[in-house]
Design a protein around this motif. Structure first.
Motif, mmCIF file in Angstrom:
data_model
loop_
_atom_site.group_PDB
_atom_site.id
_atom_site.type_symbol
_atom_site.label_atom_id
_atom_site.label_comp_id
_atom_site.label_asym_id
_atom_site.label_seq_id
_atom_site.Cartn_x
_atom_site.Cartn_y
_atom_site.Cartn_z
ATOM 1 N N HIS A 111 -26.495 -33.135 -33.386
ATOM 2 C CA HIS A 111 -25.845 -33.538 -31.993
ATOM 3 C C HIS A 111 -24.372 -33.925 -32.137
ATOM 4 N N ASN B 130 -28.065 -27.332 -29.978
ATOM 5 C CA ASN B 130 -28.593 -27.887 -31.206
ATOM 6 C C ASN B 130 -29.656 -26.998 -32.067
ATOM 7 N N HIS C 57 -34.072 -33.671 -32.164
ATOM 8 C CA HIS C 57 -34.308 -35.049 -31.986
ATOM 9 C C HIS C 57 -35.102 -35.666 -32.961
ATOM 10 N N ASP D 34 -34.274 -28.678 -28.209
ATOM 11 C CA ASP D 34 -33.518 -29.935 -28.211
ATOM 12 C C ASP D 34 -34.566 -31.125 -28.975
ATOM 13 N N HIS E 144 -27.180 -27.843 -23.880
ATOM 14 C CA HIS E 144 -27.120 -28.785 -24.930
ATOM 15 C C HIS E 144 -28.294 -28.191 -26.113
#
Ligand code: FE2
Length: 381
Positions: free
Chosen positions: A261, A279, A196, A192, A275
């Motif tokens: 996302h 991703n 980002h 994740d 999550h």
């Protein structure tokens, strides 16, 4: 103009939780609503935090019913307890889920109304209740950012809120709280953080400060995530991942995210999937499409990973980056097929439609058509 949002006080590094008490005392509050989940409460992590409250005679009440994908019910139950117990600040303890729930609770307490009405960008008028956010995973950066995600169970939609009023007062990232996290969670949250960083680099919202921190995050993730996954008690790797989370969080909190996302949120909303796993699976697929249109940021990413870019074109660098991401995912044990996780092709139309409405979608370097979104999902079905 570039705007940089970051909490005003941030503690990072081994053992920093043990130094929290004076920062709490400085805030001057009397009673905390501690927002967390059952596992963290029973595992003793919450008591390490409440011990810091006790040191400075601050009272607390624990709400530990936050679900892995926090719900509107979690938010409104938390608000009720906050009011009944006459709390005056929040202490959130956990990974993304308790942090997100705490932001929703803090904003409903000060703004009133229903958290559903906060969906979108800066929909509230007042700052949330002051919050001390203690993070327990290295990935989501939720303790630190102006974003939060709440699942509306009725509509089966993950509502994405981007709200500068949700910024916490103090963030705490102590790698010693992360050593017992299982391999799967370490892998998912680490991927994740990688998502980002990469989405924050390729987005048109990127600028000098966010590029610098995101590229540093990419470099460190490739070096230390496999170590943190292989041995959770490797404190050096855990500490490096805590810094990564901070660097990647600073980047995406201020540059924005993109279609990885936007699409992952839908898989989380409909199938309740982790999550970070969503991703990680989508990252190479979406970045391949991004690179086809504009590969100019990929040589810098390749260099940060440590790939040899001598004589390579931008497009070749992009291919090398996408291969390296796929390899890293494999190395840390991320699944490769959505169908193995229960995703059904009959839902693709709805998933694509909602992806296009997601608050992260506008950050992507290009806007795909619905058919292109469906095709991206199909690649990993
Ligand atoms: Fe994320």
């Amino acid at each position: 103009m570039s705007v940089l949002y970051v909490p005003s006080t941030n503690l990072v590094g081994r053992g920093c939780l043990q130094e929290l008490a004076p920062f709490i005392e400085e805030l001057g509050f009397k009673k905390a609503l501690v927002v967390t989940d059952e596992f963290l409460n029973q595992s003793g992590i919450v008591s390490k935090v409440t011990a810091q409250l006790a040191k400075v005679d601050v009272d607390f009440i624990i709400y530990d019913q936050v679900k892995p994908n926090p719900t509107t019910k979690n938010v409104h139950d938390g608000v009720d307890i906050f009011k009944q117990e006459q709390c005056d600040f929040i202490v959130s303890v956990g990974g993304g889920s308790p942090q997100d729930a705490a932001k929703g609770i803090g904003l409903v307490v000060t703004n009133g109304g229903d958290v559903r009405s906060f969906e979108g960008v800066n929909q509230t008028e007042k700052k949330a209740v002051p919050t001390v956010a203690v993070n327990t995973t290295a990935g989501t950066s939720a303790e630190y950012t102006i974003n939060y995600v709440i699942t509306d169970e009725e509509r089966e939609v993950k509502m994405v809120m981007v709200d500068k009023n949700s910024l916490v007062a103090v963030s705490v990232n102590d790698p010693e709280l992360m050593v017992d996290k299982p391999k799967e969670l370490t892998a998912a949250t680490g991927m994740d953080a990688l998502t980002h960083a990469i989405e924050a680099i390729v987005t048109p919202g990127a600028y000098k400060i966010t590029d610098a921190t995101a590229l540093a995050a990419v470099e460190t993730i490739f070096e230390y995530l496999p170590r943190a996954v292989a041995n959770g008690h490797d404190l050096e790797a855990r500490e490096q991942m805590a810094y990564v989370m901070f660097l990647a969080g600073l980047a995406f909190n201020n540059a924005g995210l993109g279609y990885v996302h936007a699409m992952a949120h839908q898989l989380g909303g409909v199938y309740d999937l982790p999550h970070g796993v969503c991703n990680a699976m989508l990252l190479p697929i979406v970045e391949r499409e991004n690179a086809k249109r504009d590969p100019k940021k990929f040589p810098a990413i390749a260099k940060a990973i440590g790939l040899d870019i001598a004589g390579k074109s931008e497009a070749e660098c992009a291919d090398a980056v996408i291969d390296a991401i796929t390899q890293l995912s494999k190395q840390v044990g991320i699944p490769t097929k959505l169908s193995e996780l229960g995703v059904d092709k009959v839902d693709l139309d709805k998933l694509a439609e909602n992806s296009m409405k997601d608050a992260c979608a506008p950050g992507n370097p290009f806007t795909p058509t619905k058919e292109e979104v469906i095709n991206m999902f199909k690649e990993i079905l």
